[in-house]
Design a protein around this motif. Structure first.
Motif, PDB file in Angstrom:
ATOM      1  N   LYS A  93       0.834  -1.213   0.000  1.00  0.00           N
ATOM      2  CA  LYS A  93       0.000   0.000   0.000  1.00  0.00           C
ATOM      3  C   LYS A  93       0.866   1.259   0.000  1.00  0.00           C
ATOM      4  N   LEU A  94       1.936   1.262   0.797  1.00  0.00           N
ATOM      5  CA  LEU A  94       2.818   2.439   0.832  1.00  0.00           C
ATOM      6  C   LEU A  94       3.494   2.660  -0.516  1.00  0.00           C
ATOM      7  N   LEU A  95       3.916   1.585  -1.158  1.00  0.00           N
ATOM      8  CA  LEU A  95       4.515   1.724  -2.491  1.00  0.00           C
ATOM      9  C   LEU A  95       3.486   2.227  -3.504  1.00  0.00           C
ATOM     10  N   ASP A  96       2.247   1.750  -3.389  1.00  0.00           N
ATOM     11  CA  ASP A  96       1.178   2.240  -4.270  1.00  0.00           C
ATOM     12  C   ASP A  96       0.943   3.731  -4.047  1.00  0.00           C
ATOM     13  N   ILE A  97       0.880   4.149  -2.791  1.00  0.00           N
ATOM     14  CA  ILE A  97       0.658   5.566  -2.479  1.00  0.00           C
ATOM     15  C   ILE A  97       1.804   6.411  -3.027  1.00  0.00           C
ATOM     16  N   ALA A  98       3.040   5.956  -2.831  1.00  0.00           N
ATOM     17  CA  ALA A  98       4.207   6.700  -3.331  1.00  0.00           C
ATOM     18  C   ALA A  98       4.118   6.887  -4.838  1.00  0.00           C
ATOM     19  N   GLU A  99       3.719   5.844  -5.541  1.00  0.00           N
ATOM     20  CA  GLU A  99       3.607   5.934  -7.002  1.00  0.00           C
ATOM     21  C   GLU A  99       2.447   6.840  -7.410  1.00  0.00           C
ATOM     22  N   GLU A 100       1.284   6.642  -6.799  1.00  0.00           N
ATOM     23  CA  GLU A 100       0.105   7.438  -7.153  1.00  0.00           C
ATOM     24  C   GLU A 100       0.314   8.922  -6.873  1.00  0.00           C
ATOM     25  N   GLU A 101       1.015   9.240  -5.803  1.00  0.00           N
ATOM     26  CA  GLU A 101       1.236  10.636  -5.417  1.00  0.00           C
ATOM     27  C   GLU A 101       2.464  11.243  -6.089  1.00  0.00           C
ATOM     28  N   GLY A 102       3.244  10.446  -6.790  1.00  0.00           N
ATOM     29  CA  GLY A 102       4.441  10.946  -7.457  1.00  0.00           C
ATOM     30  C   GLY A 102       5.540  11.332  -6.485  1.00  0.00           C
ATOM     31  N   CYS A 103       5.691  10.570  -5.425  1.00  0.00           N
ATOM     32  CA  CYS A 103       6.702  10.877  -4.408  1.00  0.00           C
ATOM     33  C   CYS A 103       8.104  10.579  -4.931  1.00  0.00           C
ATOM     34  N   GLY A 104       9.053  11.386  -4.505  1.00  0.00           N
ATOM     35  CA  GLY A 104      10.436  11.194  -4.901  1.00  0.00           C
ATOM     36  C   GLY A 104      11.311  10.684  -3.778  1.00  0.00           C
ATOM     37  N   LEU A 105      10.739  10.524  -2.585  1.00  0.00           N
ATOM     38  CA  LEU A 105      11.510  10.122  -1.413  1.00  0.00           C
ATOM     39  C   LEU A 105      10.552   9.561  -0.374  1.00  0.00           C
ATOM     40  N   ILE A 106      11.023   8.554   0.360  1.00  0.00           N
ATOM     41  CA  ILE A 106      10.295   8.039   1.522  1.00  0.00           C
ATOM     42  C   ILE A 106      11.149   8.316   2.742  1.00  0.00           C
ATOM     43  N   VAL A 107      10.552   8.921   3.768  1.00  0.00           N
ATOM     44  CA  VAL A 107      11.231   9.155   5.042  1.00  0.00           C
ATOM     45  C   VAL A 107      10.415   8.445   6.103  1.00  0.00           C
ATOM     46  N   MET A 108      11.041   7.501   6.808  1.00  0.00           N
ATOM     47  CA  MET A 108      10.281   6.734   7.790  1.00  0.00           C
ATOM     48  C   MET A 108      11.120   6.376   9.003  1.00  0.00           C
ATOM     49  N   GLY A 109      10.414   6.071  10.089  1.00  0.00           N
ATOM     50  CA  GLY A 109      11.068   5.654  11.310  1.00  0.00           C
ATOM     51  C   GLY A 109      11.657   4.265  11.161  1.00  0.00           C
ATOM     52  N   ALA A 110      12.709   3.997  11.947  1.00  0.00           N
ATOM     53  CA  ALA A 110      13.385   2.706  11.874  1.00  0.00           C
ATOM     54  C   ALA A 110      12.498   1.582  12.377  1.00  0.00           C
ATOM     55  N   ARG A 111      11.687   1.872  13.365  1.00  0.00           N
ATOM     56  CA  ARG A 111      10.778   0.867  13.911  1.00  0.00           C
ATOM     57  C   ARG A 111       9.466   1.532  14.234  1.00  0.00           C
ATOM     58  N   GLY A 112       8.395   0.839  13.934  1.00  0.00           N
ATOM     59  CA  GLY A 112       7.072   1.369  14.233  1.00  0.00           C
ATOM     60  C   GLY A 112       6.365   0.499  15.244  1.00  0.00           C
TER      61      GLY A 112
END
Length: 142
Positions: A93-112
């Motif tokens: 889902k996150l990869l789909d959102i990144a593609e649909e929104e045209g994101c150029g970078l993902i910034v995320m926490g090391a552990r959730g």
């Protein structure tokens, strides 16, 4: 540029929001896409509720609640952002959102808030590092 920031309400995900905001404050021309992915309904939930729309509304409400603090941080910083709430397997889902929104970078926490205890890197962060076709920045809790 758009930066995808997965948010699950954990301290680490909020650290990622702060890091993305610091990038913008330091001159990166970007807006943020705050994303929360809810687990799909369990068989028990489906049998108890019987109403797919009600289950979807509950998931959306949970996602909105988990995005509140991240949204407040963006608003306080004056940074443009969008919110995306999805249901399903988080990595896909996150990869789909990144593609649909045209994101150029993902910034995320090391552990959730996932169930990978005792590791330095959460399962979603690990999978995104390997599967994403765009840069991924992992933010460790200070």
């Amino acid at each position: 540029m758009k930066i995808l920031v997965p948010v699950d309400g954990s301290t680490e995900s909020l650290d990622a929001v702060r890091h993305a905001l610091a990038l913008v404050r330091d001159g990166l021309r970007a807006s943020l896409v705050l994303a929360n992915v809810q687990a799909p309904a369990s068989l028990y939930e489906l049998l108890r509720v019987h109403d797919a729309q009600a289950i979807e509304a509950i998931a959306r409400g949970a996602g909105e609640h988990l995005l509140q603090e991240a949204s407040a941080l963006c608003s306080a910083a004056g940074v443009e952002y969008d919110q995306e709430i999805a249901s399903g397997e988080p990595v896909h889902k996150l990869l789909d959102i990144a593609e649909e929104e045209g994101c150029g970078l993902i910034v995320m926490g090391a552990r959730g808030k996932g169930d990978t205890s005792g590791t330095r890197l959460g399962s979603v962060a690990h999978a995104l590092l390997h599967d994403a076709h765009l840069p991924v920045t992992i933010v460790r809790h200070a």
